[in-house]
Design an enzyme around this catalytic site. Structure first.
Site, PDB file in Angstrom:
ATOM      1  N   HIS A   4       0.839  -1.205   0.000  1.00  0.00           N
ATOM      2  CA  HIS A   4       0.000   0.000   0.000  1.00  0.00           C
ATOM      3  C   HIS A   4       0.879   1.262   0.000  1.00  0.00           C
ATOM      4  O   HIS A   4       0.612   2.206  -0.743  1.00  0.00           O
ATOM      5  CB  HIS A   4      -0.876   0.059   1.262  1.00  0.00           C
ATOM      6  N   LYS A  35     -18.942  -4.415  10.750  1.00  0.00           N
ATOM      7  CA  LYS A  35     -17.830  -5.359  10.970  1.00  0.00           C
ATOM      8  C   LYS A  35     -16.670  -4.631  11.615  1.00  0.00           C
ATOM      9  O   LYS A  35     -16.265  -3.566  11.141  1.00  0.00           O
ATOM     10  CB  LYS A  35     -17.356  -5.938   9.631  1.00  0.00           C
ATOM     11  N   ARG A  44      -1.086  -6.538  -8.275  1.00  0.00           N
ATOM     12  CA  ARG A  44       0.025  -7.477  -8.054  1.00  0.00           C
ATOM     13  C   ARG A  44       0.108  -8.514  -9.169  1.00  0.00           C
ATOM     14  O   ARG A  44       1.146  -9.107  -9.381  1.00  0.00           O
ATOM     15  CB  ARG A  44      -0.150  -8.190  -6.711  1.00  0.00           C
ATOM     16  N   SER A  94      -2.776  -7.818   3.343  1.00  0.00           N
ATOM     17  CA  SER A  94      -3.040  -7.617   4.770  1.00  0.00           C
ATOM     18  C   SER A  94      -3.402  -8.939   5.437  1.00  0.00           C
ATOM     19  O   SER A  94      -2.942  -9.231   6.549  1.00  0.00           O
ATOM     20  CB  SER A  94      -4.192  -6.612   4.959  1.00  0.00           C
TER      21      SER A  94
END
Ligand code: PNS
Length: 167
Positions: free
Chosen positions: A21, A45, A95, A132
């Site tokens: 990031h 959430k 990616r 992550s």
């Protein structure tokens, strides 16, 4: 900042921010006058890190990038965030093929909804294996994540592993 200036949004969950990031945001900052780092989250959430901590970790990670603004948005469409920010583009890193397959329909939908363009930056191969979720899994089992995330994130993840009750 005047209306002539170019602004982009780098959206994400950033739960937590990784070196992948940081690389994309830093490169976006060289292309645009201002980068709005938009932490988009679902209020229903909790995520691994709370939104305040994600913002704090982003602030530490991006301290050396001058033209970055970090903001959180709960339960909002990305196109509305872009409109509100006055951003002409969304910038995201890719990616590889899997990212492209995931991102393409979102880019097309966002353009359909508001005309906003998505600009893809090729991910730096040094960070191609970082996400992550993978970082959190490796850290949870005691693996070494040095260099894959900003130092503040590494320390925060290690602290959680050592003291899960405190998180
Ligand atoms: O870091 P992530 O989890 O890959 O980020 C995904 C995110 C937050 C950028 C994406 O889910 C998003 O744009 N959410 C906002 C809601 C929205 O606009 N959904 C429609 C996308 S076409």
């Amino acid at each position: 900042m005047t209306s002539q200036q170019r602004r982009c949004v780098c959206p994400g969950s950033y739960d937590p921010v990784t070196m992948g990031h940081v690389d994309v945001i830093s490169r976006a900052s060289a292309l645009y006058d201002e980068v709005v780092v938009a932490v988009l989250h679902n209020p229903a959430k909790r995520g691994t890190f709370g939104v305040d901590e994600r913002m704090k970790l982003l602030g530490a990670a991006l301290a050396a990038v001058p033209n970055v603004r970090i903001e959180a948005f709960a339960g909002r469409l990305l196109v509305d965030v872009c409109r509100e920010a006055g951003a002409q583009a969304i910038v995201k890193g890719l990616r590889g093929d899997t990212d492209f397959a995931y991102e393409l329909p979102m880019a097309q939908m966002n353009r359909h909804l508001s005309g906003v363009e998505t600009v893809f930056l090729p991910g730096d191969p040094r960070f191609g294996h970082i996400s992550s979720s993978l970082i959190k899994e490796v850290a949870a089992f005691g693996g070494d994540i040095t260099g894959l995330v900003p130092e503040e994130v590494r320390a925060a993840l290690v602290a959680r592993v050592q003291n899960p009750e405190g998180s």
